[in-house]
Design an enzyme around this catalytic site. Structure first.
Site, PDB file in Angstrom:
ATOM      1  N   ARG A 231       0.845  -1.210  -0.141  1.00  0.00           N
ATOM      2  CA  ARG A 231      -0.104   0.039   0.079  1.00  0.00           C
ATOM      3  C   ARG A 231       0.847   1.191   0.053  1.00  0.00           C
ATOM      4  O   ARG A 231       1.849   1.294   0.980  1.00  0.00           O
ATOM      5  CB  ARG A 231      -0.722  -0.110   1.303  1.00  0.00           C
ATOM      6  CG  ARG A 231      -1.789   1.444   1.277  1.00  0.00           C
ATOM      7  CD  ARG A 231      -1.420   2.284   2.257  1.00  0.00           C
ATOM      8  NE  ARG A 231      -2.447   3.129   2.487  1.00  0.00           N
ATOM      9  CZ  ARG A 231      -2.026   4.376   3.115  1.00  0.00           C
ATOM     10  NH1 ARG A 231      -0.875   4.665   3.743  1.00  0.00           N
ATOM     11  NH2 ARG A 231      -2.979   5.257   3.642  1.00  0.00           N
ATOM     12  N   ASP A 233       1.633   5.007   0.460  1.00  0.00           N
ATOM     13  CA  ASP A 233       0.912   6.223   1.234  1.00  0.00           C
ATOM     14  C   ASP A 233       1.220   7.485   0.222  1.00  0.00           C
ATOM     15  O   ASP A 233       1.992   8.072  -0.169  1.00  0.00           O
ATOM     16  CB  ASP A 233       1.862   6.291   2.368  1.00  0.00           C
ATOM     17  CG  ASP A 233       0.895   7.585   3.287  1.00  0.00           C
ATOM     18  OD1 ASP A 233      -0.259   7.460   3.744  1.00  0.00           O
ATOM     19  OD2 ASP A 233       1.628   8.324   3.884  1.00  0.00           O
ATOM     20  N   LYS A 236      -0.791  10.980  -4.052  1.00  0.00           N
ATOM     21  CA  LYS A 236      -1.257  12.374  -4.642  1.00  0.00           C
ATOM     22  C   LYS A 236       0.211  13.277  -4.604  1.00  0.00           C
ATOM     23  O   LYS A 236       0.251  14.234  -5.557  1.00  0.00           O
ATOM     24  CB  LYS A 236      -2.254  13.006  -3.940  1.00  0.00           C
ATOM     25  CG  LYS A 236      -2.833  14.345  -4.478  1.00  0.00           C
ATOM     26  CD  LYS A 236      -3.896  14.750  -3.610  1.00  0.00           C
ATOM     27  CE  LYS A 236      -4.451  16.290  -4.032  1.00  0.00           C
ATOM     28  NZ  LYS A 236      -5.556  16.549  -3.333  1.00  0.00           N
ATOM     29  N   HIS A 237       1.086  13.135  -3.643  1.00  0.00           N
ATOM     30  CA  HIS A 237       2.260  13.878  -3.488  1.00  0.00           C
ATOM     31  C   HIS A 237       3.522  13.446  -4.423  1.00  0.00           C
ATOM     32  O   HIS A 237       4.509  13.954  -4.034  1.00  0.00           O
ATOM     33  CB  HIS A 237       2.614  14.122  -1.986  1.00  0.00           C
ATOM     34  CG  HIS A 237       1.448  14.498  -1.149  1.00  0.00           C
ATOM     35  ND1 HIS A 237       1.280  15.912  -1.177  1.00  0.00           N
ATOM     36  CD2 HIS A 237       0.444  14.209  -0.577  1.00  0.00           C
ATOM     37  CE1 HIS A 237       0.288  16.164  -0.404  1.00  0.00           C
ATOM     38  NE2 HIS A 237      -0.142  15.206  -0.007  1.00  0.00           N
ATOM     39  N   GLU A 257      -2.898   5.332  -1.877  1.00  0.00           N
ATOM     40  CA  GLU A 257      -3.938   6.246  -1.284  1.00  0.00           C
ATOM     41  C   GLU A 257      -3.883   7.719  -1.807  1.00  0.00           C
ATOM     42  O   GLU A 257      -3.036   8.357  -1.608  1.00  0.00           O
ATOM     43  CB  GLU A 257      -3.463   6.371   0.237  1.00  0.00           C
ATOM     44  CG  GLU A 257      -4.392   7.290   1.179  1.00  0.00           C
ATOM     45  CD  GLU A 257      -3.813   7.960   2.113  1.00  0.00           C
ATOM     46  OE1 GLU A 257      -4.209   8.481   3.201  1.00  0.00           O
ATOM     47  OE2 GLU A 257      -2.358   8.314   1.965  1.00  0.00           O
ATOM     48  N   GLY A 261     -12.235  13.178  -3.478  1.00  0.00           N
ATOM     49  CA  GLY A 261     -13.721  12.741  -3.753  1.00  0.00           C
ATOM     50  C   GLY A 261     -14.078  12.697  -5.014  1.00  0.00           C
ATOM     51  O   GLY A 261     -15.000  12.175  -5.498  1.00  0.00           O
ATOM     52  N   ARG A 372      -7.608   6.012  16.777  1.00  0.00           N
ATOM     53  CA  ARG A 372      -6.544   4.962  17.057  1.00  0.00           C
ATOM     54  C   ARG A 372      -6.343   4.376  18.226  1.00  0.00           C
ATOM     55  O   ARG A 372      -5.398   4.354  18.958  1.00  0.00           O
ATOM     56  CB  ARG A 372      -4.886   5.740  16.504  1.00  0.00           C
ATOM     57  CG  ARG A 372      -5.120   6.457  15.243  1.00  0.00           C
ATOM     58  CD  ARG A 372      -4.105   6.985  14.792  1.00  0.00           C
ATOM     59  NE  ARG A 372      -4.243   7.917  13.466  1.00  0.00           N
ATOM     60  CZ  ARG A 372      -3.216   8.322  12.724  1.00  0.00           C
ATOM     61  NH1 ARG A 372      -2.153   8.573  13.232  1.00  0.00           N
ATOM     62  NH2 ARG A 372      -3.258   8.751  11.521  1.00  0.00           N
TER      63      ARG A 372
END
Length: 581
Positions: A231, A233, A236-237, A257, A261, A372
């Site tokens: 996965r 993380d 988008k960056h 990830e 939306g 958490r």
């Protein structure tokens, strides 16, 4: 003699390895058949023999003591829900110390890619966990955070010296803070996250030296630890080209990830070559459909159609209703029936189901850090209704896969949708979901026409233990009781292949008022849900804009008609009053 002995030894080793399953890596196609239980290692389970009621306050941002051994000691608990894959938080060395931002118990503040986080255990203990997982045919999805490296602040005093392997400023983009307001792609992909106390230096993902190091590193991680999937993380960056190179080097299933939306934005990553992404565009509509928001099931259907149009393969996307960043489903929704419907959607909808730890215990906290909590404070209750529901749905899903080869590659069809219900069919499985709520004492019926069914065919509801017969006109009428979900399967297939579903779940449910304690652990509840404005939540405004732009949508027409109706009624009464004034 020695020659013969060497030949025999070689043959022996070949035969031995021939019977050892190869677990190092699985494809996206293979992962479609799995369901995933997400774990934060530090918050799942303590070492055996530790005090089970050890305090753990999420608001303190501190390590609480969960370990890899703790996970290994509670695999029966995970398998009891029918999960055959776990997603665990990042395993590599993080920054030490406790400043204003807290400690790095979550694993996302990586500082050394070549050492494991000693707070969770030793390398040997991690390998023992992997071996036990694979022995049980449970796959591991490893969370990896490689787009940035953590450095203690302040900015003027920071040093790259302890960052391994990138211990020089030349391996990072020049410092600038991400501008969240502008949504500028250059800022998002090249600037830094974090703050003055804890800097997340943005790795220069266009630097060929960096790329080469990370490609070798991720390939080695997969091989050394027998990792089944990864996965990524915060995809988008960094540019999509970076993630594609990392995915190719890993040579196993990868899921990213992308916190958005927008179906178009998220699907662009998959359509460009990434295996999968966490289905955030569907997360918000699911939450709103089974909550007190006013958008309801018709809005969920609109979102489903949008994702179907944009994505190449929705059956490999990760479907979820909560994670370590988002409010738990029970936080704004205390109605047990609606929560059960939301869980059922995740488990039965297209894609790979992902359940965040604590959902099965009805943890009801808000977003990070409250969500958490320490799971051990629930005493690993295996009698909770949500624990049992997840187990039934997981086992049913597996049984259907064994009978219907193309089940995981078939897209669901919406048979019926209204503001309060949605009916979907996936081959022979029909899922009837609603948001009426548990307080609705009226027995409500829904009529729809199953695909491929003939008059007098019978379907069995695995949750409510009811049989339904197809009418002479080809329609099927089901009855909603107390707002609970319905999952139907041909009775003939249930009787011949699924004998474990002859008993119902619902008689075992004990309805008790919620008991909120400091751990945010609550029992099933009968209370009505709390409302909230969807536009106040990340991604909510995006979906709201998309939804309201579709003026032809039935939901919007209904709202418009309601407003016109109110105006027509109100104006005649209001005018005389205005004249008198």
């Amino acid at each position: 003699m020695n020659y013969r002995r060497n030949i025999c030894l070689r043959i022996g080793w070949m035969l031995l390895f021939a019977f050892i399953p190869a677990y190092a890596g699985h494809s996206a196609e293979e992962w479609k058949r799995r369901s995933i239980y997400q774990i934060i290692t530090d918050r799942f389970s303590l070492e055996e023999g530790a005090t089970e009621r050890i305090p753990c306050d999420p608001v303190r941002f501190m390590y609480c003591g969960g370990t890899w051994n703790g996970i290994r000691n509670h695999l029966d608990y995970i398998q009891g829900m029918g999960f055959d894959a776990i997603w665990i938080s990042p395993i590599f060395e993080n920054v030490e110390g406790n400043d204003i931002d807290g400690s790095s118990y979550h694993g996302y503040w990586t500082t050394n890619l070549y050492e494991l986080n000693h707070h969770f255990g030793t390398k040997e203990e991690f390998m023992e966990l992997i071996q036990e997982l694979h022995k049980r045919d449970i796959w591991i999805l490893l969370d990896v955070a490689i787009n940035s490296m953590a450095i203690n602040g302040p900015l003027e005093q920071m040093s790259f010296e302890k960052v391994i392997p990138f211990n020089d400023a030349s391996f990072f983009h020049p410092h600038c803070w991400v501008d969240y307001e502008s949504n500028d792609i250059e800022s998002v992909q090249n600037c830094w996250l974090g703050d003055e106390n804890l800097l997340l230096a943005d790795v220069d993902t266009e630097n060929e030296v960096v790329l080469s190091v990370l490609e070798k590193w991720i390939k080695n991680v997969v091989q050394e630890y027998d990792i089944d999937g990864i996965r990524f993380d915060a995809i988008k960056h960094a540019p999509i080209e970076f993630w594609l190179r990392m995915s190719k080097a890993a040579d196993i299933f990868t899921i990213g990830e992308y916190f958005t939306g927008s179906p178009a934005e998220a699907c662009d990553y998959q359509n460009s070559g990434l295996d999968s992404f966490l289905n955030f565009p569907l997360y918000w509509p699911i939450t709103w459909a089974f909550n007190n928001t006013g958008l309801q099931c018709e809005a969920l259907a609109i979102a489903i159609n949008q994702i179907n149009e944009e994505c190449n393969d929705i059956n490999v996307l990760g479907t979820f209703i909560g994670n370590h960043d988002l409010p738990r489903i029970s936080h704004n929704n205390t109605d047990q029936a609606r929560i059960m419907n939301a869980i059922t959607f995740v488990m039965m909808w297209d894609g790979i189901p992902i359940i965040y730890y604590g959902t099965e215990q009805n943890f009801n906290s808000y977003h990070d850090p409250f969500n958490r909590e320490a799971l051990w404070l629930s005493n690993f209750d295996m009698e909770n209704v949500y624990y049992k529901l997840i187990g039934i749905l997981n086992r049913f899903r597996k049984s259907v896969q064994r009978q219907e080869e193309n089940y995981v590659n078939t897209r669901s069809t919406i048979l019926s949708v209204k503001i309060h219900h949605i009916v979907v069919q996936k081959l022979n499985v029909i899922t009837v979901l609603n948001n009426y709520g548990i307080h609705n004492e009226e027995r409500l019926s829904i009529v729809f026409k199953p695909l491929g069914a003939s008059p007098k065919d019978t379907f069995f509801d695995i949750i409510n233990n009811q049989k339904y017969v197809v009418n002479t006109d080809g329609t099927l009428k089901v009855v909603i009781t107390n707002g609970f979900p319905i999952v139907l399967y041909p009775t003939s297939k249930i009787e011949t292949s699924l004998p474990q579903f002859t008993a119902t779940l619902l008689p075992e449910i004990t309805f008790v008022p919620s008991i909120t304690v400091t751990t945010h652990y609550v029992l099933p509840t009968l209370l009505a849900p709390l409302g909230y404005d969807i536009r106040e939540h990340p991604g909510g405004q995006q979906f709201w804009n998309t939804l309201t732009a579709k003026s032809e949508a039935k939901t919007i027409r209904s709202f418009t008609k309601l407003k016109l109706f109110i105006l027509l009624i109100a104006v005649p009464f209001a005018l005389p009053m205005i004249i008198l004034i």
